[in-house]
Write a protein that holds these residues in place. Structure first.
Motif, short mmCIF file in Angstrom:
data_model
loop_
_atom_site.label_atom_id
_atom_site.label_comp_id
_atom_site.label_asym_id
_atom_site.label_seq_id
_atom_site.Cartn_x
_atom_site.Cartn_y
_atom_site.Cartn_z
N VAL A 153 -2.72 12.49 11.32
CA VAL A 153 -3.12 13.10 10.15
C VAL A 153 -1.95 13.03 9.57
O VAL A 153 -1.00 13.31 10.20
CB VAL A 153 -3.28 14.65 10.13
N ARG A 154 -2.07 12.31 8.73
CA ARG A 154 -0.63 12.25 7.65
C ARG A 154 0.54 11.82 8.35
O ARG A 154 0.79 10.46 8.66
CB ARG A 154 -0.64 13.40 6.52
N HIS A 155 1.30 12.56 8.35
CA HIS A 155 2.60 12.06 9.03
C HIS A 155 2.59 12.01 10.58
O HIS A 155 3.60 11.20 11.44
CB HIS A 155 4.17 12.50 8.96
N PHE A 156 1.52 12.41 10.86
CA PHE A 156 1.77 12.56 12.65
C PHE A 156 0.58 11.32 13.88
O PHE A 156 -0.72 11.41 13.00
CB PHE A 156 1.13 14.56 12.91
N ASP A 194 0.03 2.27 10.21
CA ASP A 194 -0.20 1.54 9.09
C ASP A 194 0.85 1.59 8.08
O ASP A 194 1.42 0.31 8.28
CB ASP A 194 -1.52 2.16 8.21
N ARG A 195 2.15 2.46 8.49
CA ARG A 195 3.11 2.69 7.71
C ARG A 195 3.97 1.31 8.85
O ARG A 195 5.01 0.76 7.69
CB ARG A 195 3.71 4.06 7.45
N TYR A 248 5.77 11.57 15.26
CA TYR A 248 6.19 11.94 13.81
C TYR A 248 6.86 11.51 12.98
O TYR A 248 7.90 11.46 13.32
CB TYR A 248 6.04 13.52 13.60
N ASN A 249 6.60 10.92 11.42
CA ASN A 249 8.00 10.23 11.03
C ASN A 249 7.42 10.46 9.09
O ASN A 249 6.29 10.74 8.90
CB ASN A 249 7.15 9.23 10.98
N GLU A 305 0.88 -1.39 0.23
CA GLU A 305 -0.55 0.40 -0.05
C GLU A 305 0.99 1.18 -0.17
O GLU A 305 2.08 1.10 0.75
CB GLU A 305 -1.21 -0.02 0.93
N ASP A 306 0.08 2.29 -1.03
CA ASP A 306 1.38 3.75 -0.44
C ASP A 306 0.23 4.39 0.70
O ASP A 306 -0.38 4.92 0.27
CB ASP A 306 0.51 4.20 -2.00
N LEU A 307 1.62 4.33 1.37
CA LEU A 307 1.06 4.95 3.27
C LEU A 307 1.60 5.81 3.61
O LEU A 307 1.33 6.35 4.48
CB LEU A 307 1.12 2.94 3.91
N ARG A 308 1.80 6.86 2.45
CA ARG A 308 3.09 7.71 2.63
C ARG A 308 1.71 9.15 3.48
O ARG A 308 2.02 9.86 4.19
CB ARG A 308 3.34 8.58 1.92
#
Length: 741
Positions: free
Chosen positions: A514-517, A111-112, A559-560, A102-105
């Motif tokens: 939320v996205r990377h956080f 999930d990532r 955060y990543n 999966e594109d988990l960006r």
């Protein structure tokens, strides 16, 4: 400014008129077809040949292809000229495209993280036949890429009438072992069917047909071009010399050989009707050679082969009935922007999903108000459908609709269970295995249960329940049991081994992604029961350990944005946690509870294309009169929280060592990539420790360094580490294979 725009517009109109006039003088010229063979990654050489044909001013009236030839040819037929195809080929992360990852960006960090924990992941729909089964790779990322690249041509079309250049491609129907030629239908599906290498990619089911790679019946479809009216045929093949036993190395080479030996049907007859045949030298490369260096070389070899035939290409213009003043009337536009440009949306259509799912997607992605969409948002929607809503497949396609597009969002079968499996080996714990499963529930508000089992020296069982409302939080309840068997060292010498059971329950009413956080706030209960303590020889110090319950209030921020969690080249990661630990919700042993503050922050800076510098600062501070053994600061090893959750890495120290209540450190790592998958890591660390914060710089500075080599395999990194520190004053060696868990 307006005058300038008018002049440019007028120039374009004049240019097109001139080209049309030039073409009109050659109305009786012969129809030219370009035929592109299959060959997997080797088919990238077709792009180089097309560059030279365009340079020579050769018109292309018909395109046919098989497998990779169908992909290059299909895109060429809808307006991607050779330069555009070159850009598209180089822009893709092919290791992702030809996988089912999966594109988990833009998905949750949890999930990532799974992608860097488990080697194997699959979804199952129990009780129903999986229409996407039948291959190691289902090909969902390929299908999604084709869907986006073919924007504007994803509906059912007549390939001879509705495409800028008439096109056809070949697949094989394995039901009756017959050739199936695509002259109409959905272009992305036709391309995906034509390249479905048996065993490697799942076949495409179309009515009563099961379609695989067309090379099994017609790998060089010049006959189809002839049937479509071609009078001049220019053909390109990329098959190399016959393989011998020594060439049979991995799975893909064997599958490729099976396909190659069955791809000789019609080849000789089709070459006989070809006016100009170019055989590109692809020696040294195989069907799976999708690295950047390989693609660059293969495209270049295609150009070289075509240039060797330059005189023949120019001579062919006379046979076609054109001269050097001719230019093709249809100037093919560059189309790579289709991946990033926003499309005006006239409406949304939802297929194969209930009203609750439709409402979830509308509200989560603000589709009620969205008046535009691009490929990235479409990918976020389909990824969410597979991860949050547990669909086996999901599709988002754009269909022209008046002044804009209509977005059709289609769901496949719902998964009954999602399975994960990972394994690793290292010289400390030896072999270990971790498996996981997620179970979605068909409720109005999406929710799922998950179970994880770890087997090895350390045993872990985890179960959780997560609700996925449309709001910003995912409330979670979980329980974890750990049977930990860990070795503790003092200055490099084994001091004791401890076996204990830890029961842990956690409630996170706030679990915000939320996205990377990710932000989590909640309450945790721990119960620790010590089973056995084995003191090392000549170690007489007493270790007082009591079984006890603990209640803690916790807040975590994570955060990543790193592009790769194992070998990042850009981005940053930051993690901070605060906990207040008690034994009765208020105090600990009748005194003020234990305050824990921990954080780590790392950034990546790349110099050139291969070297990355990664500075990091981290530490853990404990405030309180009572610090139980289970919460004490621990350093050593390569990872945070590997053996125990409060563990912090330190270069040069290989095993777990307890340090003071206050610990801070800095680390500098240099990462050098060699080739595509080899890495050299050089790491230096310095740290300070004390039982009192004001005295933290009064003690001797801990210093350590290590060098490591890693090879990035499909099973996770395989590496060896050698280190030394002034704390242990002993060298250590560590070998591991697999993702860390």
């Amino acid at each position: 400014m307006k005058k300038l725009l008018l002049l440019v517009f007028a120039a374009i109109l004049i240019g097109n008129t001139v080209n049309a006039q030039k073409d009109s003088t050659f109305v009786n010229r012969k129809k030219v077809a370009v035929v592109l063979s299959g060959g997997g990654a080797k088919g990238m050489a077709h792009i180089g040949v097309l560059k030279v044909l365009e340079k020579a001013g050769i018109p292309v009236d018909i395109v046919t292809g098989t497998s990779m030839g169908s992909i290059i040819g299909g895109l060429y037929s809808i307006g991607y000229n050779a330069i555009a195809l070159d850009s598209v080929a180089r822009a893709q992360d092919w290791s992702y495209v030809i996988s089912d990852k999966e594109d988990l960006r833009n998905q949750s960090l949890r999930d990532r993280l799974r992608q860097y924990t488990y080697v194997f992941t699959t979804g199952l729909t129990i009780g129903k036949r999986d229409k996407n089964a039948g291959g190691l790779i289902k090909g969902k990322n390929l299908a999604e890429l084709f869907q986006h690249l073919c924007t504007g041509y994803t509906d059912s079309l007549d390939f001879s009438k509705d495409l800028p250049i008439p096109f056809a491609c070949v697949a094989t129907n394995i039901i009756d072992n017959s050739e199936f030629d695509f002259h109409s239908g959905r272009l992305p599906q036709a391309m995906r069917s034509s390249m479905s290498i048996p065993g490697a990619f799942s076949p495409i089911r179309l009515g009563d047909k099961v379609l695989v790679d067309g090379g099994l019946k017609n790998n060089y479809p010049a006959d189809i071009a002839k049937e479509m009216g071609a009078e001049i045929i220019i053909g390109v093949t990329v098959q190399g010399a016959p393989k011998v036993a020594e060439d049979m190395g991995g799975t893909m080479s064997i599958i490729s050989q099976i396909v190659d030996v069955n791809c000789k049907n019609k080849v000789e007859d089709n070459l006989a009707i070809t006016d100009l045949h170019m055989q590109v030298n692809t020696k040294g490369y195989g069907s799976a050679s999708f690295s950047s260096a390989a693609i660059d070389t293969l495209i270049h070899r295609g150009e070289e082969e075509a240039m060797r035939h330059w005189d023949e290409i120019i001579a062919l213009k006379k046979r076609i009935g054109i001269d050097d003043t001719f230019h093709p009337a249809i100037l093919q536009p560059l189309r790579p922007q289709v991946m990033t440009e926003k499309q005006y949306v006239t409406g949304y259509t939802f297929e194969n999903m209930n009203p609750q799912t439709e409402m979830f997607l509308r509200q989560k992605f603000h589709l009620q108000k969205a008046d535009s969409i691009d490929a990235r948002l479409a990918q976020e929607i389909t990824t969410c459908m597979r991860t949050d809503l547990f669909y086996q497949t999901a599709e988002c396609r754009f269909v022209p609709d008046g002044k804009g597009i209509r977005v059709i969002i289609s769901a496949g079968e719902r998964k009954t269970v999602q399975l994960h499996a990972g394994m690793r080996y290292d010289t400390e714990e030896h072999a270990s295995l971790q498996v996981g499963a997620e179970f979605p529930f068909k409720t109005k508000t999406p929710m799922n249960a998950d179970v994880t089992l770890r087997l090895g020296k350390r045993i872990m069982v985890h179960g959780g329940w997560t609700i996925h409302p449309r709001s910003f939080t995912r409330p979670t309840v979980s329980y974890t049991f750990r049977r930990n068997d860990v070795d503790v060292y003092i200055k490099g010498d084994h001091d004791y081994s401890i076996l204990y059971h830890q029961h842990q329950a956690e409630f996170l009413p706030l679990n915000f992604d939320v996205r990377h956080f990710n932000l989590q706030i909640g309450l945790r209960w721990d119960y620790v029961k010590y089973r056995d303590i084995l003191k090392a020889e000549n170690k007489n110090a007493e270790l007082a350990l009591n079984n006890d319950h603990y209640f803690s209030y916790r807040a975590r921020a994570n955060y990543n944005s790193e592009d790769n969690w194992i070998f990042p080249t850009r981005g940053a990661r930051f993690k901070a946690e605060y906990a207040y630990v008690t034994d009765n919700f208020l105090r600990l042993d009748g005194q003020t509870g234990l305050n824990e503050v921990s954080a780590n922050w790392r950034m990546s800076f790349t110099f050139g294309k291969r070297f990355t510098l990664q500075p990091m600062v981290y530490g853990r501070l404990l405030f309180g009169d009572v610090v139980r053994h289970i919460f004490g600061n621990v350093i050593g090893g390569n990872w945070f929280g590997h053996y125990v959750e409060q563990q912090m890495p330190f270069a040069g120290i290989g095993n777990m060592e307890y340090v003071g209540k206050q610990f801070i450190a800095v680390q500098l790592q240099g990462q050098q990539r060699i080739g595509s998958n080899h890495y050299i890591l050089l790491r230096f660390a310095a740290g300070q420790q004390s039982d009192k914060l004001k005295e933290i710089f009064d003690n001797r500075t801990l210093l350590g360094g290590q060098i490591a080599y890693y090879y990035n395999t499909i099973f996770g990194p395989l590496g060896a580490t050698f280190g030394y520190s002034n704390h242990t004053k002993k060298p250590y060696f560590f070998l591991d294979l697999g993702y860390e868990f």
